[in-house]
Design a protein around this motif. Structure first.
Motif, PDB file in Angstrom:
ATOM      1  N   THR A 243      13.377  18.096  10.218  1.00 27.47           N
ATOM      2  CA  THR A 243      14.497  17.524  10.975  1.00 27.47           C
ATOM      3  C   THR A 243      15.540  17.062   9.806  1.00 27.47           C
ATOM      4  OG1 THR A 243      13.392  15.293  10.525  1.00 27.47           O
ATOM      5  CG2 THR A 243      12.998  16.836  12.693  1.00 27.47           C
ATOM      6  N   VAL A 244      15.352  17.727   8.613  1.00 29.76           N
ATOM      7  CA  VAL A 244      16.587  16.928   7.601  1.00 29.76           C
ATOM      8  C   VAL A 244      17.682  17.336   7.902  1.00 29.76           C
ATOM      9  CG1 VAL A 244      17.036  17.418   5.166  1.00 29.76           C
ATOM     10  CG2 VAL A 244      14.728  17.481   5.545  1.00 29.76           C
ATOM     11  N   ASN A 245      18.486  16.292   7.941  1.00 28.70           N
ATOM     12  CA  ASN A 245      20.029  16.325   8.371  1.00 28.70           C
ATOM     13  C   ASN A 245      20.164  17.082   9.810  1.00 28.70           C
ATOM     14  OD1 ASN A 245      21.540  15.121   6.590  1.00 28.70           O
ATOM     15  ND2 ASN A 245      21.165  16.474   5.037  1.00 28.70           N
ATOM     16  N   ALA A 246      19.184  17.221  10.532  1.00 31.99           N
ATOM     17  CA  ALA A 246      19.264  17.692  12.033  1.00 31.99           C
ATOM     18  C   ALA A 246      20.267  17.195  12.700  1.00 31.99           C
ATOM     19  CB  ALA A 246      17.851  17.764  12.388  1.00 31.99           C
ATOM     20  N   LYS A 247      21.144  17.963  13.599  1.00 29.41           N
ATOM     21  CA  LYS A 247      22.133  17.715  14.621  1.00 29.41           C
ATOM     22  C   LYS A 247      21.408  17.361  15.780  1.00 29.41           C
ATOM     23  CE  LYS A 247      24.973  17.486  11.224  1.00 29.41           C
ATOM     24  NZ  LYS A 247      25.274  16.424  10.469  1.00 29.41           N
ATOM     25  N   LYS A 248      21.894  16.540  16.501  1.00 33.81           N
ATOM     26  CA  LYS A 248      21.407  15.986  17.782  1.00 33.81           C
ATOM     27  C   LYS A 248      22.416  17.136  18.644  1.00 33.81           C
ATOM     28  CE  LYS A 248      20.816  12.314  21.051  1.00 33.81           C
ATOM     29  NZ  LYS A 248      20.846  10.779  21.037  1.00 33.81           N
ATOM     30  N   ASP A 249      21.256  17.383  19.842  1.00 37.07           N
ATOM     31  CA  ASP A 249      21.846  18.165  20.975  1.00 37.07           C
ATOM     32  C   ASP A 249      22.786  17.278  21.647  1.00 37.07           C
ATOM     33  OD1 ASP A 249      22.431  19.613  23.210  1.00 37.07           O
ATOM     34  OD2 ASP A 249      20.564  20.245  23.726  1.00 37.07           O
ATOM     35  N   PRO A 250      24.128  17.440  21.656  1.00 38.32           N
ATOM     36  CA  PRO A 250      24.910  16.522  22.519  1.00 38.32           C
ATOM     37  C   PRO A 250      25.047  16.577  24.108  1.00 38.32           C
ATOM     38  CG  PRO A 250      26.278  18.231  21.512  1.00 38.32           C
ATOM     39  CD  PRO A 250      24.937  18.291  21.106  1.00 38.32           C
ATOM     40  N   SER A 251      24.256  17.872  24.295  1.00 33.56           N
ATOM     41  CA  SER A 251      24.160  18.128  25.878  1.00 33.56           C
ATOM     42  C   SER A 251      23.021  17.882  26.862  1.00 33.56           C
ATOM     43  CB  SER A 251      24.596  19.834  26.135  1.00 33.56           C
ATOM     44  OG  SER A 251      23.335  20.488  25.600  1.00 33.56           O
ATOM     45  N   CYS A 252      21.899  17.326  25.700  1.00 24.49           N
ATOM     46  CA  CYS A 252      20.777  16.971  26.440  1.00 24.49           C
ATOM     47  C   CYS A 252      20.623  15.646  27.188  1.00 24.49           C
ATOM     48  CB  CYS A 252      19.555  16.903  25.136  1.00 24.49           C
ATOM     49  SG  CYS A 252      17.957  16.399  25.861  1.00 24.49           S
ATOM     50  N   LYS A 253      20.220  15.797  28.436  1.00 24.06           N
ATOM     51  CA  LYS A 253      20.604  14.598  29.484  1.00 24.06           C
ATOM     52  C   LYS A 253      19.331  13.472  29.211  1.00 24.06           C
ATOM     53  CE  LYS A 253      23.048  17.231  32.988  1.00 24.06           C
ATOM     54  NZ  LYS A 253      22.936  17.394  34.493  1.00 24.06           N
ATOM     55  N   THR A 254      18.252  14.038  28.611  1.00 16.44           N
ATOM     56  CA  THR A 254      17.171  13.292  28.323  1.00 16.44           C
ATOM     57  C   THR A 254      17.484  12.212  27.345  1.00 16.44           C
ATOM     58  OG1 THR A 254      15.712  15.076  28.930  1.00 16.44           O
ATOM     59  CG2 THR A 254      14.616  13.229  27.595  1.00 16.44           C
ATOM     60  N   CYS A 255      17.948  12.455  26.080  1.00 17.11           N
ATOM     61  CA  CYS A 255      18.174  11.638  24.916  1.00 17.11           C
ATOM     62  C   CYS A 255      19.512  11.275  24.608  1.00 17.11           C
ATOM     63  CB  CYS A 255      17.451  12.435  23.659  1.00 17.11           C
ATOM     64  SG  CYS A 255      18.354  13.841  23.173  1.00 17.11           S
ATOM     65  N   ASN A 256      20.728  11.458  25.620  1.00 15.91           N
ATOM     66  CA  ASN A 256      21.897  11.155  25.257  1.00 15.91           C
ATOM     67  C   ASN A 256      22.418  10.056  26.143  1.00 15.91           C
ATOM     68  OD1 ASN A 256      23.278  12.768  22.881  1.00 15.91           O
ATOM     69  ND2 ASN A 256      22.619  14.401  24.466  1.00 15.91           N
ATOM     70  N   ILE A 257      23.093   9.061  25.909  1.00 12.30           N
ATOM     71  CA  ILE A 257      23.876   8.041  26.478  1.00 12.30           C
ATOM     72  C   ILE A 257      25.374   8.193  26.814  1.00 12.30           C
ATOM     73  CG2 ILE A 257      22.085   6.390  26.055  1.00 12.30           C
ATOM     74  CD1 ILE A 257      23.777   4.998  23.786  1.00 12.30           C
ATOM     75  N   SER A 258      25.980   7.505  27.553  1.00 14.68           N
ATOM     76  CA  SER A 258      27.256   7.597  27.822  1.00 14.68           C
ATOM     77  C   SER A 258      28.298   7.050  27.017  1.00 14.68           C
ATOM     78  CB  SER A 258      27.473   7.188  29.346  1.00 14.68           C
ATOM     79  OG  SER A 258      26.928   7.891  30.145  1.00 14.68           O
ATOM     80  N   VAL A 259      28.018   7.114  25.612  1.00 14.94           N
ATOM     81  CA  VAL A 259      29.011   6.727  24.560  1.00 14.94           C
ATOM     82  C   VAL A 259      29.169   8.049  23.735  1.00 14.94           C
ATOM     83  CG1 VAL A 259      28.541   4.368  24.773  1.00 14.94           C
ATOM     84  CG2 VAL A 259      27.061   5.827  23.140  1.00 14.94           C
ATOM     85  N   GLY A 260      30.057   7.871  22.745  1.00 14.27           N
ATOM     86  CA  GLY A 260      29.962   8.862  21.724  1.00 14.27           C
ATOM     87  C   GLY A 260      28.895   9.324  21.110  1.00 14.27           C
ATOM     88  N   ARG A 261      28.778  10.674  20.932  1.00 11.39           N
ATOM     89  CA  ARG A 261      27.254  11.042  20.815  1.00 11.39           C
ATOM     90  C   ARG A 261      27.232  10.777  18.930  1.00 11.39           C
ATOM     91  NH1 ARG A 261      27.048  11.026  25.499  1.00 11.39           N
ATOM     92  NH2 ARG A 261      27.234  12.700  26.751  1.00 11.39           N
TER      93      ARG A 261
END
Length: 350
Positions: free
Chosen positions: A332-350
């Motif tokens: 996970t070193v410098n791993a980028k978050k999946d901005p499309s995942c509905k499980t782990c995103n909230i309704s603010v900037g990613r």
């Protein structure tokens, strides 16, 4: 308050916008009350023509795009159209504002004509600003999402850290036998207030459900430091929720912070992260059994990344080579978050 709408156009007759010098150019622009997905903007202008102003045009761009042609960027919308309201005015929108991101902004005043066209002023000077990290309100929303999928709690007894042999040799020879805290990388949510700021030593604690022991494979190196859980996690340690993310896979990660009471790391986290009850939460617990011994449990259905904020002496544990594989694809070193995942995103900037 205004929200951004995508819009294309230039100052031309084709776009229905005409230039009129009489309209005042915004001066002395001020940006304040900045959050991860909003800001307040105000400016000074000549009051003579103020009553003629019906709208404001705001050109908002990520800083790296500031030399591109106006309104022709890939990141849309960048042109915000607002009815003239008393200043300061709040600009809010998670679909065009991301946390911890540098932006440029310029403003025009405009007057809507009877035929639907706009007369506009010249553009103001360009101002730069940077959006903020997630607040504890946003992190609490992430925390609540993580709780939904955390799963049942499994017993564990050790924390462990995998690295290359050279890492442990350096700790012995140059760091007085200690693993020293280092600044967390930029993995996880882009708005995380710990990325690039919090210093700590990363540990894992997840176990294999069929053996109750740490897995023999690791993404981080073939040598493993292992330490009794009580040495790092006890009633004199505070626990904080740091982040929740995935990397375009089915695996979800939860970052937790263990900070000894009163330590610099504890002071940092108290101001920025939601605190967890060490005896009662969905991720990592330390409870006292009837015989007085401490018992430790971790969530089964998420991968925990635990940051300990103080140095750790190698003498408190053991270092040994693992028998499994080094699975670099799971790093996970410098791993980028999946901005499309509905499980782990909230309704603010990613």
């Amino acid at each position: 308050m205004i929200n951004g709408l995508p819009s294309d156009g230039n100052k031309s007759q084709d776009s229905g916008i005409a230039e009129m010098e009489e309209l005042p150019v915004p001066q002395n622009i001020k940006i304040n009350n900045i959050t991860c997905d909003s800001f307040k903007i105000s400016w000074d202008m000549d009051s003579k023509a103020k009553e003629r102003i019906t709208h404001y045009f705001i050109d908002l761009n990520k800083k790296e795009n500031k030399n591109s042609n106006k309104f022709k960027h890939k990141d849309v919308p960048t042109k915000l159209v607002a009815k003239a309201v008393p200043l300061p005015m709040t600009v809010r929108g998670h679909w065009f504002l991301s946390p911890r991101t540098e932006y440029t902004v310029a403003v025009q005043t405009a007057s809507k004509q009877s035929d639907g066209d706009y007369a506009v002023s010249e553009w103001s000077e360009i101002i730069e600003f940077c959006t903020a990290d997630y607040s504890t309100v946003h992190l609490t929303q992430l925390l609540e999402k993580a709780e939904v999928i955390a799963g049942r709690m499994l017993k564990f007894s050790v924390f462990y850290r995998n690295q290359h042999k050279e890492y442990f040799d350096h700790a012995r020879e140059a760091q007085e036998n200690k693993m020293l805290p280092s600044v967390k990388d930029n993995s996880g949510s882009h708005g995380s207030p710990i990325s690039g700021k919090l210093e700590g030593v990363f540990f894992s604690c997840n176990t294999e459900f069929n053996t109750g022991k740490p897995p023999q494979d690791s993404p981080y190196g073939r040598y493993r430091f292992q330490i009794d859980a009580e040495a790092l996690f006890n009633p004199k340690t505070n626990l904080y929720f740091g982040d929740f993310y995935c990397m375009y896979t089915a695996y979800h990660y939860v970052i937790l912070v263990l900070a000894p009471e009163g330590s610099p790391g504890d002071d940092f986290c108290k101001q920025r992260l939601p605190a967890l009850d060490i005896t009662d939460n969905r991720f990592l617990t330390c409870t006292r059994e009837e015989d007085g011994r401490l018992a430790f449990h971790h969530a089964q259905d998420v991968i925990l990344e635990v940051i300990y904020t103080d140095p750790v002496d190698l003498a408190l544990g053991t270092v040994a080579e693992i028998s499994g594989h080094q699975l670099m694809s799971l790093s996970t070193v410098n791993a980028k978050k999946d901005p499309s995942c509905k499980t782990c995103n909230i309704s603010v900037g990613r």
